[in-house]
Structures are given as structure tokens and as C-alpha cells.
Design a protein around this motif. Sequence first.
Motif, PDB file in Angstrom:
ATOM      1  N   GLU A  48       0.811  -1.216   0.000  1.00  0.00           N
ATOM      2  CA  GLU A  48       0.000   0.000   0.000  1.00  0.00           C
ATOM      3  C   GLU A  48       0.847   1.271   0.000  1.00  0.00           C
ATOM      4  O   GLU A  48       0.400   2.311  -0.479  1.00  0.00           O
ATOM      5  CB  GLU A  48      -0.923   0.006   1.216  1.00  0.00           C
ATOM      6  CG  GLU A  48      -1.959  -1.096   1.183  1.00  0.00           C
ATOM      7  CD  GLU A  48      -2.808  -1.143   2.441  1.00  0.00           C
ATOM      8  OE1 GLU A  48      -2.795  -0.176   3.231  1.00  0.00           O
ATOM      9  OE2 GLU A  48      -3.490  -2.172   2.636  1.00  0.00           O
ATOM     10  N   HIS A  49       2.058   1.188   0.555  1.00  0.00           N
ATOM     11  CA  HIS A  49       2.921   2.370   0.676  1.00  0.00           C
ATOM     12  C   HIS A  49       4.362   2.045   0.283  1.00  0.00           C
ATOM     13  O   HIS A  49       5.275   2.123   1.107  1.00  0.00           O
ATOM     14  CB  HIS A  49       2.871   2.915   2.110  1.00  0.00           C
ATOM     15  CG  HIS A  49       1.519   3.351   2.528  1.00  0.00           C
ATOM     16  ND1 HIS A  49       0.945   4.528   2.084  1.00  0.00           N
ATOM     17  CD2 HIS A  49       0.602   2.756   3.319  1.00  0.00           C
ATOM     18  CE1 HIS A  49      -0.261   4.640   2.601  1.00  0.00           C
ATOM     19  NE2 HIS A  49      -0.500   3.569   3.354  1.00  0.00           N
ATOM     20  N   PRO A  50       4.581   1.711  -0.984  1.00  0.00           N
ATOM     21  CA  PRO A  50       5.945   1.369  -1.414  1.00  0.00           C
ATOM     22  C   PRO A  50       6.919   2.535  -1.287  1.00  0.00           C
ATOM     23  O   PRO A  50       8.120   2.319  -1.109  1.00  0.00           O
ATOM     24  CB  PRO A  50       5.765   0.941  -2.873  1.00  0.00           C
ATOM     25  CG  PRO A  50       4.488   1.578  -3.307  1.00  0.00           C
ATOM     26  CD  PRO A  50       3.621   1.636  -2.086  1.00  0.00           C
ATOM     27  N   GLU A  55      11.881   4.806   1.015  1.00  0.00           N
ATOM     28  CA  GLU A  55      12.494   5.832   1.858  1.00  0.00           C
ATOM     29  C   GLU A  55      13.375   5.206   2.948  1.00  0.00           C
ATOM     30  O   GLU A  55      14.471   5.691   3.230  1.00  0.00           O
ATOM     31  CB  GLU A  55      11.385   6.668   2.517  1.00  0.00           C
ATOM     32  CG  GLU A  55      11.840   7.714   3.490  1.00  0.00           C
ATOM     33  CD  GLU A  55      10.647   8.389   4.145  1.00  0.00           C
ATOM     34  OE1 GLU A  55      10.655   8.501   5.387  1.00  0.00           O
ATOM     35  OE2 GLU A  55       9.711   8.787   3.426  1.00  0.00           O
ATOM     36  N   ASP A  56      12.909   4.102   3.548  1.00  0.00           N
ATOM     37  CA  ASP A  56      13.662   3.428   4.606  1.00  0.00           C
ATOM     38  C   ASP A  56      14.552   2.302   4.079  1.00  0.00           C
ATOM     39  O   ASP A  56      15.147   1.565   4.852  1.00  0.00           O
ATOM     40  CB  ASP A  56      12.708   2.868   5.664  1.00  0.00           C
ATOM     41  CG  ASP A  56      12.292   3.911   6.687  1.00  0.00           C
ATOM     42  OD1 ASP A  56      13.043   4.890   6.890  1.00  0.00           O
ATOM     43  OD2 ASP A  56      11.220   3.746   7.294  1.00  0.00           O
ATOM     44  N   ARG A  57      14.601   2.170   2.763  1.00  0.00           N
ATOM     45  CA  ARG A  57      15.441   1.153   2.103  1.00  0.00           C
ATOM     46  C   ARG A  57      15.134  -0.253   2.614  1.00  0.00           C
ATOM     47  O   ARG A  57      16.009  -0.978   3.075  1.00  0.00           O
ATOM     48  CB  ARG A  57      16.910   1.489   2.259  1.00  0.00           C
ATOM     49  CG  ARG A  57      17.259   2.795   1.589  1.00  0.00           C
ATOM     50  CD  ARG A  57      18.700   3.112   1.684  1.00  0.00           C
ATOM     51  NE  ARG A  57      18.928   4.368   0.970  1.00  0.00           N
ATOM     52  CZ  ARG A  57      20.019   5.065   1.072  1.00  0.00           C
ATOM     53  NH1 ARG A  57      21.009   4.642   1.826  1.00  0.00           N
ATOM     54  NH2 ARG A  57      20.159   6.179   0.407  1.00  0.00           N
ATOM     55  N   ILE A  58      13.873  -0.624   2.493  1.00  0.00           N
ATOM     56  CA  ILE A  58      13.409  -1.926   2.931  1.00  0.00           C
ATOM     57  C   ILE A  58      13.443  -2.884   1.744  1.00  0.00           C
ATOM     58  O   ILE A  58      12.843  -2.609   0.708  1.00  0.00           O
ATOM     59  CB  ILE A  58      11.977  -1.845   3.513  1.00  0.00           C
ATOM     60  CG1 ILE A  58      11.947  -0.876   4.696  1.00  0.00           C
ATOM     61  CG2 ILE A  58      11.454  -3.216   3.899  1.00  0.00           C
ATOM     62  CD1 ILE A  58      12.894  -1.212   5.823  1.00  0.00           C
ATOM     63  N   PHE A  59      14.129  -4.003   1.913  1.00  0.00           N
ATOM     64  CA  PHE A  59      14.253  -4.983   0.839  1.00  0.00           C
ATOM     65  C   PHE A  59      13.626  -6.320   1.181  1.00  0.00           C
ATOM     66  O   PHE A  59      13.535  -7.189   0.331  1.00  0.00           O
ATOM     67  CB  PHE A  59      15.736  -5.177   0.478  1.00  0.00           C
ATOM     68  CG  PHE A  59      16.370  -3.913  -0.026  1.00  0.00           C
ATOM     69  CD1 PHE A  59      16.130  -3.456  -1.301  1.00  0.00           C
ATOM     70  CD2 PHE A  59      17.185  -3.162   0.807  1.00  0.00           C
ATOM     71  CE1 PHE A  59      16.697  -2.285  -1.767  1.00  0.00           C
ATOM     72  CE2 PHE A  59      17.763  -1.981   0.346  1.00  0.00           C
ATOM     73  CZ  PHE A  59      17.523  -1.544  -0.940  1.00  0.00           C
TER      74      PHE A  59
END
Length: 99
Positions: A48-50, A55-59
Motif C-alpha cells: 500500500e505504501h511502497p 524511503e527506509d530502504r526496505i528490501f
Amino acid sequence: MDAHGTPLTLRLYVSGQAVNSRAAIRNLETLRGLLRDGAAVEVVDVREHPELAEEDRIFATPTLVRRSPTPVRKIIGDLSDTERVLVGLEIDASGTTPD
């Protein structure tokens, strides 16, 4: 909060209703019970909020991010080992972070 009054801010990134995501949300509630009042905790679905994940560099999901106080800390997984999560995020049992 740390010794300087910076509030504790956590953000959990999940992916829909995946098994690990649901487990992480449940375990976050347990963790939340150990934190001092005033800690901000947010759950974000990367579908829903890519833009927030970018922004937080989530992989990978689930990932818990200590956004403040700085430096940023991240824990990947279902958060089932509460003690390890607290150590990894540098949060003591009273819900505070070191200077």
C-alpha cells in the motif's frame, strides 16, 4: 526516549497478510507492552505504501525499523525473539535507548 528526550519511533514493514507478517504484528504487540509510554509504533504494508519502504530502504519483510532516536536500526524477521529484538534495536528493558 533516550537521555536527550528523543521519542522512540518504530515502524514495522509487512507484506499483506503473509504468515510472517501476521506473526511480526502479533510479536510487535508483545514488544509494545515492554516499551515506555510515548513510543510511536506504526505498521506499514509495503504493497500500500511502497514509497515509505523505499524511503527506509526496505528490501525484505517483515522488517522493524527504529527510526528515532538515531542512528537507525533494523531487524528483519517475525520478531519472535523479544530479547534479541531489544538488543538489536538498542532498547533496554525499560524501553529507553542509550545516549
